[in-house]
Design a protein around this motif. Structure first.
Motif, PDB file in Angstrom:
ATOM      1  N   GLY A   1       0.908  -1.136   0.065  1.00  0.00           N
ATOM      2  CA  GLY A   1      -0.025  -0.065   0.047  1.00  0.00           C
ATOM      3  C   GLY A   1       0.733   1.396   0.095  1.00  0.00           C
ATOM      4  N   ILE A   2       2.079   1.270   0.887  1.00  0.00           N
ATOM      5  CA  ILE A   2       2.737   2.526   0.844  1.00  0.00           C
ATOM      6  C   ILE A   2       3.507   2.594  -0.385  1.00  0.00           C
ATOM      7  N   LEU A   3       4.090   1.589  -1.098  1.00  0.00           N
ATOM      8  CA  LEU A   3       4.792   1.756  -2.234  1.00  0.00           C
ATOM      9  C   LEU A   3       3.695   2.170  -3.362  1.00  0.00           C
ATOM     10  N   PHE A   4       2.801   1.595  -3.418  1.00  0.00           N
ATOM     11  CA  PHE A   4       1.809   1.949  -4.654  1.00  0.00           C
ATOM     12  C   PHE A   4       1.351   3.322  -4.376  1.00  0.00           C
ATOM     13  N   GLY A   5       1.001   3.725  -3.071  1.00  0.00           N
ATOM     14  CA  GLY A   5       0.480   5.113  -2.907  1.00  0.00           C
ATOM     15  C   GLY A   5       1.355   6.123  -2.956  1.00  0.00           C
ATOM     16  N   PHE A   6       2.659   5.661  -2.598  1.00  0.00           N
ATOM     17  CA  PHE A   6       3.589   6.861  -2.758  1.00  0.00           C
ATOM     18  C   PHE A   6       3.899   7.140  -4.373  1.00  0.00           C
ATOM     19  N   PHE A   7       3.833   6.175  -5.234  1.00  0.00           N
ATOM     20  CA  PHE A   7       4.230   6.268  -6.614  1.00  0.00           C
ATOM     21  C   PHE A   7       2.914   6.778  -7.207  1.00  0.00           C
ATOM     22  N   GLU A   8       1.779   6.539  -6.838  1.00  0.00           N
ATOM     23  CA  GLU A   8       0.484   6.960  -7.318  1.00  0.00           C
ATOM     24  C   GLU A   8       0.529   8.480  -7.200  1.00  0.00           C
ATOM     25  N   GLN A   9       0.836   9.079  -5.824  1.00  0.00           N
ATOM     26  CA  GLN A   9       0.788  10.216  -5.530  1.00  0.00           C
ATOM     27  C   GLN A   9       1.847  11.219  -6.276  1.00  0.00           C
ATOM     28  N   LEU A  10       2.983  10.614  -6.336  1.00  0.00           N
ATOM     29  CA  LEU A  10       4.311  11.151  -7.273  1.00  0.00           C
ATOM     30  C   LEU A  10       3.713  11.437  -8.516  1.00  0.00           C
TER      31      LEU A  10
END
Length: 183
Positions: free
Chosen positions: A32-41
């Motif tokens: 979740g953190i990995l996906f969420g970080f790149f989605e937001q970036l």
């Protein structure tokens, strides 16, 4: 045309992802953190007002100078967490470490950290540097301490509220300048 530096607060984005994507996983691996970080970036860097591929990510030092001086710094926050929240935060920090030490360096996104400093301290220093270099930048965080780091070249974007702040918006909304906010 000059490209804007996107100055990213990793912990802020990780916390946002923790709330939004806490159950996301691939097999047995929490992502979740990995996906969420790149989605937001991707979202922030592709916004029409920025459209930037110049990114620097800022990470808190494991121990802040503030906790050395004030041992109870941020302890109240942690004392109110449930066991489930503590487990989620531990998992979040594991994924932050993966981003910090493995993934982001591998894809050549600079990650900045310094002993004793938090990401907001580093973002403020980066804002000063960009001002000296006369290069545009945007601090991407929800930390209102960064009102004081806004300058002629560097603005502050709050993704949660979808608001871009600059010197004029601070004066308009708060009636003071970034220098006055710091005082």
């Amino acid at each position: 045309m000059t490209t804007t530096w996107m100055l990213i607060d990793l912990l802020y984005m990780a916390h946002r992802a923790r709330f939004a994507l806490r159950g996301l996983e691939s097999g047995d691996v929490k992502t979740g953190i990995l996906f969420g970080f790149f989605e937001q970036l991707y979202h922030v860097c592709s916004m029409p007002i920025f459209q930037s591929n110049k990114v620097a990510v800022f990470v808190d030092s494991p121990e802040s100078f503030r906790t050395r001086v004030f041992p109870d710094y941020k302890k109240k926050r942690a004392s109110h967490r449930t066991e489930e929240e503590r487990d989620q935060i531990t998992l979040m920090y594991c994924q932050i470490d993966e981003l910090h030490y493995d993934i982001l360096p591998e894809i050549r996104i600079p990650v900045k950290t310094q002993d004793g400093l938090e990401s907001d301290d580093l973002l403020a220093l980066a804002a000063l540097y960009l001002e000296e270099q006369k290069e545009p930048g945007v601090m991407v965080t929800g930390d209102s301490d960064l009102w004081q780091a806004i300058n002629k070249y560097v603005r502050w974007f709050d993704p949660q509220r979808n608001i871009l702040h600059d010197e004029e918006s601070l004066l308009r909304t708060k009636g003071i300048t970034p220098f006055q906010w710091a005082k």
